[in-house]
Design a protein around this motif. Structure first.
Motif, PDB file in Angstrom:
ATOM      1  N   LEU A   1       0.927  -1.071   0.102  1.00 26.91           N
ATOM      2  CA  LEU A   1      -0.008   0.112   0.065  1.00 26.91           C
ATOM      3  C   LEU A   1       0.923   1.221  -0.118  1.00 26.91           C
ATOM      4  CD1 LEU A   1      -2.582  -1.079   2.656  1.00 26.91           C
ATOM      5  CD2 LEU A   1      -3.006  -0.852   0.337  1.00 26.91           C
ATOM      6  N   ARG A   2       2.116   1.283   0.606  1.00 28.67           N
ATOM      7  CA  ARG A   2       2.816   2.202   0.854  1.00 28.67           C
ATOM      8  C   ARG A   2       3.508   2.788  -0.611  1.00 28.67           C
ATOM      9  NH1 ARG A   2       3.883   0.168   5.571  1.00 28.67           N
ATOM     10  NH2 ARG A   2       6.151  -0.303   4.907  1.00 28.67           N
ATOM     11  N   SER A   3       3.635   1.876  -1.354  1.00 29.13           N
ATOM     12  CA  SER A   3       4.317   1.767  -2.486  1.00 29.13           C
ATOM     13  C   SER A   3       3.707   2.496  -3.461  1.00 29.13           C
ATOM     14  CB  SER A   3       4.639   0.177  -3.022  1.00 29.13           C
ATOM     15  OG  SER A   3       3.716  -0.373  -3.629  1.00 29.13           O
ATOM     16  N   ASP A   4       2.250   2.833  -3.379  1.00 30.82           N
ATOM     17  CA  ASP A   4       1.514   3.500  -4.407  1.00 30.82           C
ATOM     18  C   ASP A   4       1.641   5.078  -3.761  1.00 30.82           C
ATOM     19  OD1 ASP A   4      -0.428   4.737  -5.757  1.00 30.82           O
ATOM     20  OD2 ASP A   4      -1.529   3.019  -5.903  1.00 30.82           O
ATOM     21  N   TYR A   5       2.240   6.091  -4.488  1.00 34.11           N
ATOM     22  CA  TYR A   5       2.155   7.318  -4.067  1.00 34.11           C
ATOM     23  C   TYR A   5       1.074   8.254  -4.340  1.00 34.11           C
ATOM     24  CZ  TYR A   5       7.032   6.660  -2.370  1.00 34.11           C
ATOM     25  OH  TYR A   5       8.151   6.050  -1.987  1.00 34.11           O
ATOM     26  N   ARG A   6      -0.041   7.550  -4.939  1.00 35.78           N
ATOM     27  CA  ARG A   6      -1.215   8.173  -5.559  1.00 35.78           C
ATOM     28  C   ARG A   6      -2.409   8.380  -4.394  1.00 35.78           C
ATOM     29  NH1 ARG A   6      -2.606   4.790 -10.624  1.00 35.78           N
ATOM     30  NH2 ARG A   6      -2.232   3.300  -8.824  1.00 35.78           N
ATOM     31  N   ARG A   7      -2.051   7.641  -3.354  1.00 36.54           N
ATOM     32  CA  ARG A   7      -3.049   7.473  -2.384  1.00 36.54           C
ATOM     33  C   ARG A   7      -2.716   8.335  -1.016  1.00 36.54           C
ATOM     34  NH1 ARG A   7      -2.267   2.840  -1.489  1.00 36.54           N
ATOM     35  NH2 ARG A   7      -3.610   1.987  -2.965  1.00 36.54           N
ATOM     36  N   GLY A   8      -3.457   9.324  -0.522  1.00 38.14           N
ATOM     37  CA  GLY A   8      -3.320  10.131   0.567  1.00 38.14           C
ATOM     38  C   GLY A   8      -3.786   9.523   1.711  1.00 38.14           C
ATOM     39  N   VAL A   9      -2.843   9.364   2.855  1.00 39.55           N
ATOM     40  CA  VAL A   9      -3.299   8.696   4.129  1.00 39.55           C
ATOM     41  C   VAL A   9      -2.769   9.651   5.222  1.00 39.55           C
ATOM     42  CG1 VAL A   9      -3.113   6.661   5.552  1.00 39.55           C
ATOM     43  CG2 VAL A   9      -2.805   6.324   2.905  1.00 39.55           C
ATOM     44  N   ARG A  10      -4.030   9.745   5.957  1.00 41.19           N
ATOM     45  CA  ARG A  10      -3.862  10.798   7.056  1.00 41.19           C
ATOM     46  C   ARG A  10      -4.239  10.080   8.490  1.00 41.19           C
ATOM     47  NH1 ARG A  10      -1.656  12.638   3.682  1.00 41.19           N
ATOM     48  NH2 ARG A  10      -1.776  14.522   2.601  1.00 41.19           N
ATOM     49  N   MET A  11      -3.376   9.743   9.518  1.00 39.82           N
ATOM     50  CA  MET A  11      -3.747   9.047  10.611  1.00 39.82           C
ATOM     51  C   MET A  11      -3.703   9.917  11.640  1.00 39.82           C
ATOM     52  SD  MET A  11      -1.575   5.620   9.651  1.00 39.82           S
ATOM     53  CE  MET A  11      -0.519   6.503   8.583  1.00 39.82           C
ATOM     54  N   VAL A  12      -4.345   9.683  12.730  1.00 38.16           N
ATOM     55  CA  VAL A  12      -4.386  10.303  14.079  1.00 38.16           C
ATOM     56  C   VAL A  12      -4.273   9.155  15.132  1.00 38.16           C
ATOM     57  CG1 VAL A  12      -5.526  11.724  15.725  1.00 38.16           C
ATOM     58  CG2 VAL A  12      -5.603  12.340  13.559  1.00 38.16           C
TER      59      VAL A  12
ATOM     60  N   LEU B   1     -10.611  15.541  15.500  1.00 37.98           N
ATOM     61  CA  LEU B   1      -9.280  15.025  15.883  1.00 37.98           C
ATOM     62  C   LEU B   1      -8.200  15.305  15.214  1.00 37.98           C
ATOM     63  CD1 LEU B   1     -10.896  11.072  15.432  1.00 37.98           C
ATOM     64  CD2 LEU B   1      -9.873  12.075  17.500  1.00 37.98           C
ATOM     65  N   GLN B   2      -8.392  15.978  14.011  1.00 34.54           N
ATOM     66  CA  GLN B   2      -6.986  16.539  13.446  1.00 34.54           C
ATOM     67  C   GLN B   2      -6.533  17.663  13.918  1.00 34.54           C
ATOM     68  OE1 GLN B   2      -7.715  16.142   8.910  1.00 34.54           O
ATOM     69  NE2 GLN B   2      -5.732  15.279   8.924  1.00 34.54           N
ATOM     70  N   ALA B   3      -7.783  18.544  14.523  1.00 39.17           N
ATOM     71  CA  ALA B   3      -7.680  19.902  14.914  1.00 39.17           C
ATOM     72  C   ALA B   3      -7.190  19.916  16.343  1.00 39.17           C
ATOM     73  CB  ALA B   3      -8.762  20.530  15.078  1.00 39.17           C
ATOM     74  N   ALA B   4      -7.391  18.626  17.211  1.00 35.68           N
ATOM     75  CA  ALA B   4      -7.013  18.453  18.497  1.00 35.68           C
ATOM     76  C   ALA B   4      -5.673  18.071  18.634  1.00 35.68           C
ATOM     77  CB  ALA B   4      -7.954  17.744  19.262  1.00 35.68           C
ATOM     78  N   ALA B   5      -5.210  17.145  17.543  1.00 36.01           N
ATOM     79  CA  ALA B   5      -3.824  16.674  17.586  1.00 36.01           C
ATOM     80  C   ALA B   5      -2.710  17.639  17.420  1.00 36.01           C
ATOM     81  CB  ALA B   5      -3.896  15.375  16.698  1.00 36.01           C
ATOM     82  N   LEU B   6      -1.348  16.837  17.597  1.00 34.09           N
ATOM     83  CA  LEU B   6      -0.288  17.719  17.276  1.00 34.09           C
ATOM     84  C   LEU B   6       0.015  17.973  15.794  1.00 34.09           C
ATOM     85  CD1 LEU B   6       2.075  16.309  19.916  1.00 34.09           C
ATOM     86  CD2 LEU B   6       0.841  18.427  20.212  1.00 34.09           C
ATOM     87  N   GLY B   7       0.524  18.616  15.246  1.00 32.36           N
ATOM     88  CA  GLY B   7       0.835  18.586  13.766  1.00 32.36           C
ATOM     89  C   GLY B   7       1.887  17.696  13.283  1.00 32.36           C
ATOM     90  N   PRO B   8       1.988  17.122  12.053  1.00 25.58           N
ATOM     91  CA  PRO B   8       2.698  15.943  11.694  1.00 25.58           C
ATOM     92  C   PRO B   8       4.230  16.304  12.102  1.00 25.58           C
ATOM     93  CG  PRO B   8       1.114  16.601  10.152  1.00 25.58           C
ATOM     94  CD  PRO B   8       0.899  17.628  11.092  1.00 25.58           C
ATOM     95  N   ALA B   9       4.861  17.457  11.747  1.00 23.85           N
ATOM     96  CA  ALA B   9       6.223  17.526  12.142  1.00 23.85           C
ATOM     97  C   ALA B   9       6.460  17.490  13.600  1.00 23.85           C
ATOM     98  CB  ALA B   9       6.587  18.940  11.649  1.00 23.85           C
ATOM     99  N   GLU B  10       5.448  17.925  14.622  1.00 27.12           N
ATOM    100  CA  GLU B  10       5.721  17.801  15.898  1.00 27.12           C
ATOM    101  C   GLU B  10       5.642  16.507  16.433  1.00 27.12           C
ATOM    102  OE1 GLU B  10       4.310  19.973  20.025  1.00 27.12           O
ATOM    103  OE2 GLU B  10       3.234  20.711  18.325  1.00 27.12           O
ATOM    104  N   SER B  11       4.794  15.798  15.683  1.00 30.04           N
ATOM    105  CA  SER B  11       4.469  14.401  16.022  1.00 30.04           C
ATOM    106  C   SER B  11       5.474  13.490  15.709  1.00 30.04           C
ATOM    107  CB  SER B  11       3.009  14.024  15.336  1.00 30.04           C
ATOM    108  OG  SER B  11       2.027  14.749  15.861  1.00 30.04           O
ATOM    109  N   MET B  12       6.093  13.501  14.717  1.00 31.85           N
ATOM    110  CA  MET B  12       7.248  13.101  14.196  1.00 31.85           C
ATOM    111  C   MET B  12       8.381  13.114  15.327  1.00 31.85           C
ATOM    112  SD  MET B  12       8.478  10.635  12.277  1.00 31.85           S
ATOM    113  CE  MET B  12       7.204  10.489  11.243  1.00 31.85           C
ATOM    114  N   GLU B  13       8.575  14.347  15.775  1.00 33.34           N
ATOM    115  CA  GLU B  13       9.660  14.691  16.761  1.00 33.34           C
ATOM    116  C   GLU B  13       9.423  13.832  18.208  1.00 33.34           C
ATOM    117  OE1 GLU B  13       9.560  18.961  17.354  1.00 33.34           O
ATOM    118  OE2 GLU B  13      10.508  19.280  15.526  1.00 33.34           O
ATOM    119  N   ARG B  14       8.058  13.979  18.569  1.00 29.10           N
ATOM    120  CA  ARG B  14       7.907  13.119  19.561  1.00 29.10           C
ATOM    121  C   ARG B  14       8.168  11.898  19.479  1.00 29.10           C
ATOM    122  NH1 ARG B  14       3.602  15.359  23.118  1.00 29.10           N
ATOM    123  NH2 ARG B  14       4.002  17.690  23.350  1.00 29.10           N
ATOM    124  N   ILE B  15       7.683  11.293  18.344  1.00 30.04           N
ATOM    125  CA  ILE B  15       7.871   9.719  17.981  1.00 30.04           C
ATOM    126  C   ILE B  15       9.423   9.468  17.979  1.00 30.04           C
ATOM    127  CG2 ILE B  15       7.782   7.785  16.242  1.00 30.04           C
ATOM    128  CD1 ILE B  15       5.341   9.078  15.406  1.00 30.04           C
TER     129      ILE B  15
END
Length: 233
Positions: free
Chosen positions: A107-118, A208-222
């Motif tokens: 699934l990740r090999s197909d770059y045409r699909r947008g996937v957003r996860m919280v 959920l997206q509005a209440a969550a940390l942004g992608p960049a900050e989330s990656m820093e936390r991970i």
């Protein structure tokens, strides 16, 4: 199978059949694929989820305090499946784990699909009884997998948010224009394209997206948590 090649009408019929018959299936990556002559013993609900994912141009997912199946390592998936379904035979658990790994990589090999996860930020601490190196390996894989596809993003929802009580769900926006929601009560899964339910889930994901940390900050936390696990391996 690519997005354009998928049999969307056939998938929708399987959704209706699964709902009508009540056969809700139970519960991928970079690891080696499953043995070619030993097909994975995977419930129909799980296969249908994967096929819906493949047939979608956009996916929105809230998975609470667990790493999504499409981003799990074999070790993490085995620990999770063993904890949730201890009565299942070990070889069946491993089959399902390899299925998740292989599907996620495809699934990740197909770059045409947008996937957003919280995800609930507690996912960074969930060991499920497994050694800390399993969690460490999973977090390392999560960083690598998300960094490897710019169309995929993860946001962490602070544990203090009241939205953490929300049931986990996925919305699939199919190439043909249909939208299907998958909600997963404990131990089962269900699919629906009921318009009022879809509207509620789409609104819930925006909140959920509005209440969550942004992608960049989330990656820093991970990454920060990953470094912490290295200290105790």
């Amino acid at each position: 199978m690519t997005v354009r090649e998928h049999d969307v009408p056939g998938i929708m019929e399987r959704c209706r059949s699964l709902e009508t018959n009540g056969k809700n299936g139970g519960t991928a990556n970079g690891e080696p694929p499953a043995p070619p002559n030993e097909p994975a013993e995977v419930p129909e609900g799980v296969r249908l989820y994967s096929d819906l994912f493949s047939a979608s141009h956009r996916v929105q997912m809230y998975t609470g305090n667990l790493v999504p199946g499409v981003l799990q390592t074999v070790e993490y998936a085995c620990a999770l499946l063993t904890a949730l379904t201890p009565s299942v035979m070990p070889h069946m658990t491993q089959d399902q784990a390899y299925y998740r790994v292989n599907q996620g990589r495809e699934l990740r090999s197909d770059y045409r699909r947008g996937v957003r996860m919280v995800l609930n930020e507690s996912v960074l601490h969930q060991q499920m009884g497994a050694p800390v190196n399993v969690l460490s390996g999973q977090l390392e894989y999560l960083v690598t997998a998300i960094s490897g596809n710019p169309q995929w993003s993860v946001q962490l929802l602070p544990s203090s948010s009241p939205l953490n009580a929300m049931q986990q769900f996925t919305t699939f926006h199919l190439v043909g224009g249909q939208t299907v929601v998958h909600a997963e009560p404990f131990g089962e899964c269900a699919f629906s394209n009921d318009p009022p339910l879809l509207a509620r889930r789409l609104d819930a994901f925006e909140r959920l997206q509005a209440a969550a940390l942004g992608p960049a900050e989330s990656m820093e936390r991970i990454i920060q948590r990953l470094r912490e696990t290295w200290c105790v391996r």
